[in-house]
Design a protein around this motif. Structure first.
Motif, PDB file in Angstrom:
ATOM      1  N   ILE A  11      11.254   3.594  -1.150  1.00 36.97           N
ATOM      2  CA  ILE A  11      11.668   3.739   0.252  1.00 36.97           C
ATOM      3  C   ILE A  11      10.667   4.603   1.011  1.00 36.97           C
ATOM      4  CG2 ILE A  11      13.439   4.731   1.769  1.00 36.97           C
ATOM      5  CD1 ILE A  11      15.508   3.825  -0.341  1.00 36.97           C
ATOM      6  N   LEU A  12      10.234   5.690   0.411  1.00 37.17           N
ATOM      7  CA  LEU A  12       9.253   6.572   1.045  1.00 37.17           C
ATOM      8  C   LEU A  12       7.936   5.832   1.301  1.00 37.17           C
ATOM      9  CD1 LEU A  12       8.591   9.429   2.051  1.00 37.17           C
ATOM     10  CD2 LEU A  12       7.786   9.948  -0.261  1.00 37.17           C
ATOM     11  N   ALA A  13       7.490   5.034   0.314  1.00 33.87           N
ATOM     12  CA  ALA A  13       6.248   4.269   0.478  1.00 33.87           C
ATOM     13  C   ALA A  13       6.383   3.254   1.609  1.00 33.87           C
ATOM     14  CB  ALA A  13       5.883   3.566  -0.828  1.00 33.87           C
ATOM     15  N   ILE A  14       7.537   2.604   1.711  1.00 36.57           N
ATOM     16  CA  ILE A  14       7.781   1.630   2.777  1.00 36.57           C
ATOM     17  C   ILE A  14       7.762   2.330   4.142  1.00 36.57           C
ATOM     18  CG2 ILE A  14       9.510   0.096   3.801  1.00 36.57           C
ATOM     19  CD1 ILE A  14      10.253  -0.703   0.895  1.00 36.57           C
ATOM     20  N   GLY A  18       5.006   1.518   6.855  1.00 41.59           N
ATOM     21  CA  GLY A  18       5.509   1.030   8.146  1.00 41.59           C
ATOM     22  C   GLY A  18       5.101   1.935   9.292  1.00 41.59           C
ATOM     23  N   GLY A  19       5.229   3.250   9.090  1.00 43.59           N
ATOM     24  CA  GLY A  19       4.822   4.218  10.123  1.00 43.59           C
ATOM     25  C   GLY A  19       3.338   4.124  10.422  1.00 43.59           C
ATOM     26  N   TYR A  20       2.543   4.013   9.362  1.00 46.70           N
ATOM     27  CA  TYR A  20       1.094   3.889   9.541  1.00 46.70           C
ATOM     28  C   TYR A  20       0.761   2.624  10.340  1.00 46.70           C
ATOM     29  CZ  TYR A  20      -3.733   2.772   8.427  1.00 46.70           C
ATOM     30  OH  TYR A  20      -5.057   2.425   8.509  1.00 46.70           O
ATOM     31  N   SER A  21       1.383   1.511   9.993  1.00 46.50           N
ATOM     32  CA  SER A  21       1.122   0.247  10.687  1.00 46.50           C
ATOM     33  C   SER A  21       1.534   0.335  12.151  1.00 46.50           C
ATOM     34  CB  SER A  21       1.873  -0.910  10.024  1.00 46.50           C
ATOM     35  OG  SER A  21       1.411  -1.092   8.713  1.00 46.50           O
ATOM     36  N   TRP A  22       2.660   0.994  12.408  1.00 48.57           N
ATOM     37  CA  TRP A  22       3.168   1.129  13.778  1.00 48.57           C
ATOM     38  C   TRP A  22       2.217   1.973  14.624  1.00 48.57           C
ATOM     39  CZ3 TRP A  22       5.941   5.620  15.794  1.00 48.57           C
ATOM     40  CH2 TRP A  22       6.501   5.397  17.054  1.00 48.57           C
TER      41      TRP A  22
END
Length: 197
Positions: A11-14, A18-22
């Motif tokens: 979950i942390l990796a996701i 996701g945050g990085y991509s955003w």
């Protein structure tokens, strides 16, 4: 294998990916829109450069009329020099810079108008084919300038909207993105022109 033990890490990796991509998407969109603004600014400068080149040719053609008012020509030459000295960094277009640029270009337009009005007194010059051709090209260039300025404003709007909307505004400052200025009318353009005969 016990997946429950790895579930928090997954979950942390996701969340991190996701945050990085955003955040990357916010930055890359701002960069792309910023490049559109810079390209549009280049088009504006190209149009003004064309006008400056034509004015040089026009002045040289008018100089051929020996008795032509020297003060009128001098005013055009000086205004042209001032207009070409006013430069703007397209990565950091501020309202103050754009106002100074607008003012210099307005001064050039004004002195050029006086030149073209003064030409009416010289029938030989009015009949000169080079002069007539340059006058037509100048009118065409003024339309190109208007179009380039309009397209510049059209490129600025999505950029400014992107960096000013929430949550993008939180990251715009971190990445160094600043609001860009729009081209506005020259001061006094809202007043009717007084025509004297």
């Amino acid at each position: 294998m016990d997946f429950k033990k790895f579930l928090p890490w997954i979950i942390l990796a996701i969340i991190i990916i996701g945050g990085y991509s955003w955040v990357k998407g916010i930055n890359n969109t701002a960069v792309t829109l910023g490049q559109d603004v810079e390209q549009s600014w280049g088009d504006v400068q190209t149009s003004y450069q064309r006008r400056n080149d034509l004015i040089g040719n026009l002045v040289n053609t008018v100089k051929g009329a020996a008795d032509f008012e020297k003060s009128t020509l001098t005013a055009v030459i000086e205004a042209r020099a001032k207009a070409t000295q006013t430069t703007i960094d397209p990565t950091n277009i501020t309202p103050e810079q754009l106002a100074a640029f607008n003012s210099a270009q307005s001064g050039l337009s004004s002195s050029l108008s006086r030149l073209l009005i003064t030409v009416e007194k010289y029938p030989d010059l009015k009949a000169n084919q080079n002069f007539l051709k340059l006058q037509d090209e100048l009118a065409s260039t003024e339309n190109q300038i208007l179009t380039a300025r309009t397209r510049f404003n059209e490129a600025v709007k999505p950029y400014n909207t992107h960096i000013k909307t929430f949550p993008n505004t939180l990251f715009a400052g971190i990445f160094g993105f600043k609001e860009k200025a729009y081209f506005n009318a020259v001061e006094g353009a809202d007043k009717p022109v007084e025509v004297k005969f």
